[in-house]
Write an enzyme that holds these catalytic residues in place. Structure first.
Site, PDB file in Angstrom:
ATOM      1  N   CYS A 160       0.796  -1.226   0.000  1.00  0.00           N
ATOM      2  CA  CYS A 160       0.000   0.000   0.000  1.00  0.00           C
ATOM      3  C   CYS A 160       0.828   1.275   0.000  1.00  0.00           C
ATOM      4  O   CYS A 160       0.271   2.373  -0.045  1.00  0.00           O
ATOM      5  CB  CYS A 160      -0.945  -0.006   1.198  1.00  0.00           C
ATOM      6  SG  CYS A 160      -1.924  -1.523   1.284  1.00  0.00           S
ATOM      7  N   HIS A 298      -2.705   7.976   6.273  1.00  0.00           N
ATOM      8  CA  HIS A 298      -2.916   6.693   5.599  1.00  0.00           C
ATOM      9  C   HIS A 298      -4.216   6.079   6.112  1.00  0.00           C
ATOM     10  O   HIS A 298      -5.011   5.565   5.327  1.00  0.00           O
ATOM     11  CB  HIS A 298      -1.730   5.764   5.869  1.00  0.00           C
ATOM     12  CG  HIS A 298      -1.821   4.436   5.206  1.00  0.00           C
ATOM     13  ND1 HIS A 298      -1.771   4.283   3.838  1.00  0.00           N
ATOM     14  CD2 HIS A 298      -1.966   3.187   5.709  1.00  0.00           C
ATOM     15  CE1 HIS A 298      -1.862   2.999   3.529  1.00  0.00           C
ATOM     16  NE2 HIS A 298      -1.988   2.315   4.653  1.00  0.00           N
ATOM     17  N   GLU A 309      -0.594   4.920  13.512  1.00  0.00           N
ATOM     18  CA  GLU A 309      -0.295   6.122  12.734  1.00  0.00           C
ATOM     19  C   GLU A 309      -0.510   7.389  13.552  1.00  0.00           C
ATOM     20  O   GLU A 309       0.271   8.339  13.444  1.00  0.00           O
ATOM     21  CB  GLU A 309      -1.135   6.182  11.465  1.00  0.00           C
ATOM     22  CG  GLU A 309      -0.750   7.388  10.613  1.00  0.00           C
ATOM     23  CD  GLU A 309      -1.485   7.480   9.297  1.00  0.00           C
ATOM     24  OE1 GLU A 309      -1.086   8.314   8.456  1.00  0.00           O
ATOM     25  OE2 GLU A 309      -2.467   6.738   9.105  1.00  0.00           O
ATOM     26  N   LYS A 327      -9.728   7.750   2.792  1.00  0.00           N
ATOM     27  CA  LYS A 327     -10.149   6.357   2.569  1.00  0.00           C
ATOM     28  C   LYS A 327     -11.550   6.111   3.119  1.00  0.00           C
ATOM     29  O   LYS A 327     -12.179   5.105   2.796  1.00  0.00           O
ATOM     30  CB  LYS A 327      -9.147   5.383   3.202  1.00  0.00           C
ATOM     31  CG  LYS A 327      -7.819   5.307   2.470  1.00  0.00           C
ATOM     32  CD  LYS A 327      -6.891   4.290   3.115  1.00  0.00           C
ATOM     33  CE  LYS A 327      -5.534   4.267   2.434  1.00  0.00           C
ATOM     34  NZ  LYS A 327      -4.764   5.534   2.641  1.00  0.00           N
ATOM     35  N   HIS A 332      -9.814   1.624   0.352  1.00  0.00           N
ATOM     36  CA  HIS A 332      -8.359   1.495   0.312  1.00  0.00           C
ATOM     37  C   HIS A 332      -7.927   1.047  -1.086  1.00  0.00           C
ATOM     38  O   HIS A 332      -8.188  -0.083  -1.488  1.00  0.00           O
ATOM     39  CB  HIS A 332      -7.913   0.475   1.361  1.00  0.00           C
ATOM     40  CG  HIS A 332      -6.452   0.486   1.642  1.00  0.00           C
ATOM     41  ND1 HIS A 332      -5.547   1.182   0.872  1.00  0.00           N
ATOM     42  CD2 HIS A 332      -5.724  -0.128   2.624  1.00  0.00           C
ATOM     43  CE1 HIS A 332      -4.331   0.999   1.358  1.00  0.00           C
ATOM     44  NE2 HIS A 332      -4.412   0.207   2.421  1.00  0.00           N
ATOM     45  N   PHE A 391       1.823  -3.491   4.054  1.00  0.00           N
ATOM     46  CA  PHE A 391       2.255  -4.783   4.568  1.00  0.00           C
ATOM     47  C   PHE A 391       3.712  -5.024   4.163  1.00  0.00           C
ATOM     48  O   PHE A 391       4.126  -4.690   3.051  1.00  0.00           O
ATOM     49  CB  PHE A 391       1.395  -5.903   3.997  1.00  0.00           C
ATOM     50  CG  PHE A 391       0.057  -6.070   4.681  1.00  0.00           C
ATOM     51  CD1 PHE A 391      -0.351  -5.225   5.697  1.00  0.00           C
ATOM     52  CD2 PHE A 391      -0.801  -7.086   4.296  1.00  0.00           C
ATOM     53  CE1 PHE A 391      -1.578  -5.380   6.315  1.00  0.00           C
ATOM     54  CE2 PHE A 391      -2.034  -7.260   4.905  1.00  0.00           C
ATOM     55  CZ  PHE A 391      -2.427  -6.416   5.916  1.00  0.00           C
TER      56      PHE A 391
END
Length: 403
Positions: A160, A298, A309, A327, A332, A391
């Site tokens: 991502c 994010h 975050e 998002k 996403h 990830f």
């Protein structure tokens, strides 16, 4: 002497719109592009919602061309054409024009679809175009062919963070003197039973099937996971003096980027890696935390990810910036998420307005950030930050400033 890099073109196709203006209008209005999946193949899945494209690429592209492209490649061509036209179609030597398009999964729909064909109908029914359609580098390759770019066609695959890493790579290519113009961003299209089932089994995806538009809720106390989305965002980056010489409008300056890896866990984020990425981006831009007025988070809407975050933003920047998480409306976009964040950040700086975070009914009491919710937040945002994490422990932060 640092080479200044400006953004002169923007292109997008997203769950909110088939271009940048409609996407931006929807973001400012707080509208959601997340819908129920009505197809029969989703009936037995635990997850039946997604942020699917607002405009089908097949409605925009030539029919013959569309058939030769994976959906991930289709969206890249659509966004590239808009971004290039928006930049005024720069007259640049082909060897000085580069393309960087990141992706998380590349031609996943082709891989999965053609495997089904092989299994059910045999080898003779497999498309001869399977390999160029499934390649992760396909979107970058096709955009380079479309624009005649001979300065390199690159493909960061960093989950991502891919789209943000692509833009950071574009910055490097120009500052290293390897290109005058770079088309950079991210593309993704993997709304399919297998990813949906996998994310559901991992307890990462929201299961609010009865409330699709309210399913993605970053920073909200009742968040229960992200929502898969698809789309592409590309930006045209130029050496500032090159853009000025041709009279191009600069929408923002790409001032710095920071990229780190956690070396911690394959899926769980670590606040240290995120904090270091933000600090590296600030240092590269020559700015202090106090200079940042806005942060595009994010913020995927997962219980642990949003907390991590928030901790990173507070540590690296502080609590003063206006924070948003788009998002909540797009879902996403995985490999395109970082580019989507860059788009929202650039436009917030240019237009002096930050989109709200949708579905934020009750801010998690453990999150001390100033999150825009309900209505857009107007003001002056001369410097802003956008984060992307993926990830594998990939962290990428970009800093933009007013042109």
């Amino acid at each position: 002497m640092t080479t200044n890099v400006v953004v002169t073109g923007l292109g997008a196709t997203t769950p909110l719109g088939g271009d940048v203006p409609t996407t931006w209008e929807a973001l400012l209005a707080g509208r959601s592009g997340i819908r129920a999946i009505e197809e029969e193949w989703a009936a037995d899945l635990p997850v039946r919602i997604a942020g699917r494209l607002h405009v089908e690429p097949g409605e925009v592209l030539d029919r013959v061309q569309a058939r030769r492209l994976d959906r991930c490649e289709q969206v890249a061509i659509v966004a590239a054409r808009e971004a290039w036209a928006h930049a005024g179609r720069p007259e640049v030597e082909p060897e000085r024009l580069a393309v960087v398009v990141g992706t998380g999964t590349g031609g996943a729909l082709t891989i999965l679809g053609q495997h089904d064909v092989l299994r059910t109908s045999g080898v003779r029914k497999v498309s001869p175009r399977t390999v160029p359609m499934m390649m992760a580098n396909g979107p970058a390759a096709w955009v380079s062919i479309e624009l005649g770019a001979r300065g390199g066609a690159h493909t960061p695959v960093s989950a991502c963070a891919s789209g943000a890493e692509a833009i950071a790579m574009g910055l490097d290519l120009i500052r290293l003197g390897r290109a005058d113009v770079v088309v950079a961003g991210g593309a993704e299209a993997c709304v399919h039973p297998l990813p949906l089932a996998g994310f559901a089994q991992a307890k990462a995806h929201s299961t609010r099937n009865d409330e699709p538009e309210r399913a993605s809720r970053p920073f909200d106390v009742d968040r229960d996971g992200f929502v898969i989305g698809e789309g592409c965002v590309l930006v045209v980056l130029e050496r500032a003096d090159f853009a000025a010489a041709r009279g191009a409008r600069a929408h923002a300056v790409l001032a710095g980027a920071g990229i780190t890896s956690d070396a911690h866990h394959i899926t769980a984020a670590h606040p240290d890696g995120q904090t270091r990425a933000i600090r590296l981006a600030l240092s590269a831009a020559g700015l202090t935390p106090q200079d940042i007025h806005h942060v595009h988070a994010h913020a995927t809407s997962t219980p642990s990810g949003d907390l991590t975050e928030a901790e990173s933003i507070a540590a690296a920047v502080g609590l003063h910036p206006v924070v948003t998480a788009t998002k909540s409306m797009t879902g996403h976009l995985f490999g395109a998420a970082g580019a989507m964040g860059a788009l929202a950040t650039i436009l917030a700086i240019r237009d002096g307005i930050v989109p709200p975070t949708a579905n934020l009914d009750r801010l998690d009491p453990e999150i001390p950030l100033d999150v825009a919710a309900g209505e857009p937040r107007k003001g002056l945002f001369p410097a802003a930050l956008t984060n992307s994490f993926g990830f594998g422990g990939h962290n990428a932060s970009l800093v933009f400033t007013e042109a």
